[in-house]
Design a protein around this motif. Structure first.
Motif, short mmCIF file in Angstrom:
data_model
loop_
_atom_site.label_atom_id
_atom_site.label_comp_id
_atom_site.label_asym_id
_atom_site.label_seq_id
_atom_site.Cartn_x
_atom_site.Cartn_y
_atom_site.Cartn_z
N ILE A 1 35.20 8.34 9.23
CA ILE A 1 34.31 7.66 8.29
C ILE A 1 35.11 7.20 7.06
N GLY A 2 36.01 8.05 6.59
CA GLY A 2 36.84 7.67 5.44
C GLY A 2 37.73 6.47 5.73
N ILE A 3 38.23 6.41 6.95
CA ILE A 3 39.11 5.28 7.32
C ILE A 3 38.28 4.03 7.60
N ASP A 4 37.22 4.18 8.37
CA ASP A 4 36.44 3.03 8.80
C ASP A 4 35.52 2.49 7.71
N GLN A 5 34.78 3.34 7.06
CA GLN A 5 33.77 2.89 6.10
C GLN A 5 34.32 2.76 4.67
N ALA A 6 35.11 3.75 4.24
CA ALA A 6 35.58 3.75 2.86
C ALA A 6 36.85 2.92 2.68
N GLY A 7 37.55 2.63 3.77
CA GLY A 7 38.72 1.77 3.68
C GLY A 7 40.03 2.47 3.35
N TYR A 8 40.05 3.79 3.46
CA TYR A 8 41.30 4.51 3.21
C TYR A 8 42.21 4.39 4.43
N SER A 9 43.50 4.53 4.20
CA SER A 9 44.44 4.50 5.31
C SER A 9 44.52 5.88 5.95
N PHE A 10 45.14 5.93 7.12
CA PHE A 10 45.31 7.20 7.82
C PHE A 10 46.13 8.17 6.96
N GLY A 11 47.17 7.66 6.33
CA GLY A 11 48.02 8.50 5.48
C GLY A 11 47.29 9.06 4.26
N GLU A 12 46.34 8.31 3.75
CA GLU A 12 45.56 8.80 2.61
C GLU A 12 44.53 9.83 3.03
N GLU A 13 43.99 9.69 4.23
CA GLU A 13 42.96 10.61 4.72
C GLU A 13 43.52 11.88 5.34
N LEU A 14 44.76 11.84 5.82
CA LEU A 14 45.33 12.99 6.52
C LEU A 14 45.37 14.26 5.66
#
Length: 88
Positions: free
Chosen positions: A53-66
Protein backbone atom coordinates in the motif's frame (compact mmCIF):
# COMPACT_ATOMS: atom_id res chain seq x y z
CA UNK A 1 1.65 7.52 13.38
CA UNK A 2 0.68 4.72 11.00
CA UNK A 3 3.84 2.79 11.85
CA UNK A 4 3.11 3.07 15.56
CA UNK A 5 -0.46 1.90 14.96
CA UNK A 6 0.75 -1.14 13.04
CA UNK A 7 3.29 -1.96 15.75
CA UNK A 8 0.60 -1.76 18.40
CA UNK A 9 -1.74 -3.91 16.31
CA UNK A 10 1.00 -6.51 15.86
CA UNK A 11 1.66 -6.66 19.57
CA UNK A 12 -2.05 -6.99 20.35
CA UNK A 13 -2.47 -9.80 17.80
CA UNK A 14 0.60 -11.49 19.29
CA UNK A 15 -0.95 -11.21 22.76
CA UNK A 16 -4.12 -12.87 21.46
CA UNK A 17 -2.14 -15.73 19.92
CA UNK A 18 -0.14 -16.22 23.12
CA UNK A 19 -3.33 -16.26 25.17
CA UNK A 20 -4.90 -18.85 22.87
CA UNK A 21 -1.74 -20.95 22.95
CA UNK A 22 -1.72 -20.87 26.76
CA UNK A 23 -5.37 -21.92 26.86
CA UNK A 24 -4.78 -24.87 24.54
CA UNK A 25 -1.36 -25.91 25.86
CA UNK A 26 -2.80 -28.14 28.60
CA UNK A 27 -4.39 -30.46 26.04
CA UNK A 28 -2.09 -29.74 23.11
CA UNK A 29 1.58 -29.26 24.09
CA UNK A 30 2.63 -27.95 20.68
CA UNK A 31 0.11 -25.10 20.80
CA UNK A 32 2.76 -22.42 21.37
CA UNK A 33 4.82 -23.63 18.42
CA UNK A 34 1.77 -23.56 16.19
CA UNK A 35 0.69 -20.17 17.49
CA UNK A 36 4.14 -18.71 16.85
CA UNK A 37 4.30 -20.14 13.34
CA UNK A 38 0.82 -18.98 12.41
CA UNK A 39 1.36 -15.52 13.93
CA UNK A 40 4.65 -14.92 12.10
CA UNK A 41 3.16 -16.06 8.80
CA UNK A 42 0.02 -13.96 9.25
CA UNK A 43 1.97 -10.93 10.43
CA UNK A 44 4.38 -11.17 7.49
CA UNK A 45 1.40 -11.03 5.12
CA UNK A 46 -0.11 -8.04 6.91
CA UNK A 47 3.21 -6.17 6.98
CA UNK A 48 3.86 -6.98 3.31
CA UNK A 49 0.38 -5.72 2.40
CA UNK A 50 1.08 -2.50 4.31
CA UNK A 51 4.35 -2.15 2.38
CA UNK A 52 2.55 -2.70 -0.91
CA UNK A 53 0.00 0.00 0.00
CA UNK A 54 2.85 2.38 0.81
CA UNK A 55 4.48 1.72 -2.54
CA UNK A 56 1.34 1.60 -4.67
CA UNK A 57 -0.94 4.19 -3.07
CA UNK A 58 1.39 6.55 -1.20
CA UNK A 59 4.07 6.60 -3.89
CA UNK A 60 7.06 5.60 -1.78
CA UNK A 61 9.86 3.60 -3.33
CA UNK A 62 10.78 0.08 -2.27
CA UNK A 63 13.93 1.41 -0.60
CA UNK A 64 11.94 3.92 1.42
CA UNK A 65 9.38 1.35 2.54
CA UNK A 66 11.80 -1.47 3.36
CA UNK A 67 13.02 -0.09 6.73
CA UNK A 68 9.43 0.54 7.81
CA UNK A 69 8.49 -3.00 6.77
CA UNK A 70 11.41 -4.43 8.72
CA UNK A 71 10.37 -2.47 11.79
CA UNK A 72 6.68 -3.35 11.53
CA UNK A 73 7.37 -7.02 10.89
CA UNK A 74 10.55 -7.47 12.88
CA UNK A 75 9.55 -6.21 16.31
CA UNK A 76 6.45 -8.42 16.83
CA UNK A 77 8.09 -11.40 15.10
CA UNK A 78 11.22 -11.13 17.25
CA UNK A 79 9.11 -10.79 20.38
CA UNK A 80 7.10 -13.88 19.43
CA UNK A 81 10.31 -15.86 18.89
CA UNK A 82 11.66 -14.64 22.23
CA UNK A 83 8.45 -15.61 24.01
CA UNK A 84 8.50 -19.04 22.42
CA UNK A 85 12.16 -19.58 23.25
CA UNK A 86 12.53 -18.14 26.74
CA UNK A 87 9.25 -17.53 28.47
CA UNK A 88 6.89 -20.21 27.28
Amino acid sequence: MRTLSFLLAGLLILAAFVLLARLFSANYPAAMTWATTIFVTLWFGIAAFNMWIGIDQAGYSFGEELPIFLLIFGVPAALSAFLRWKVL
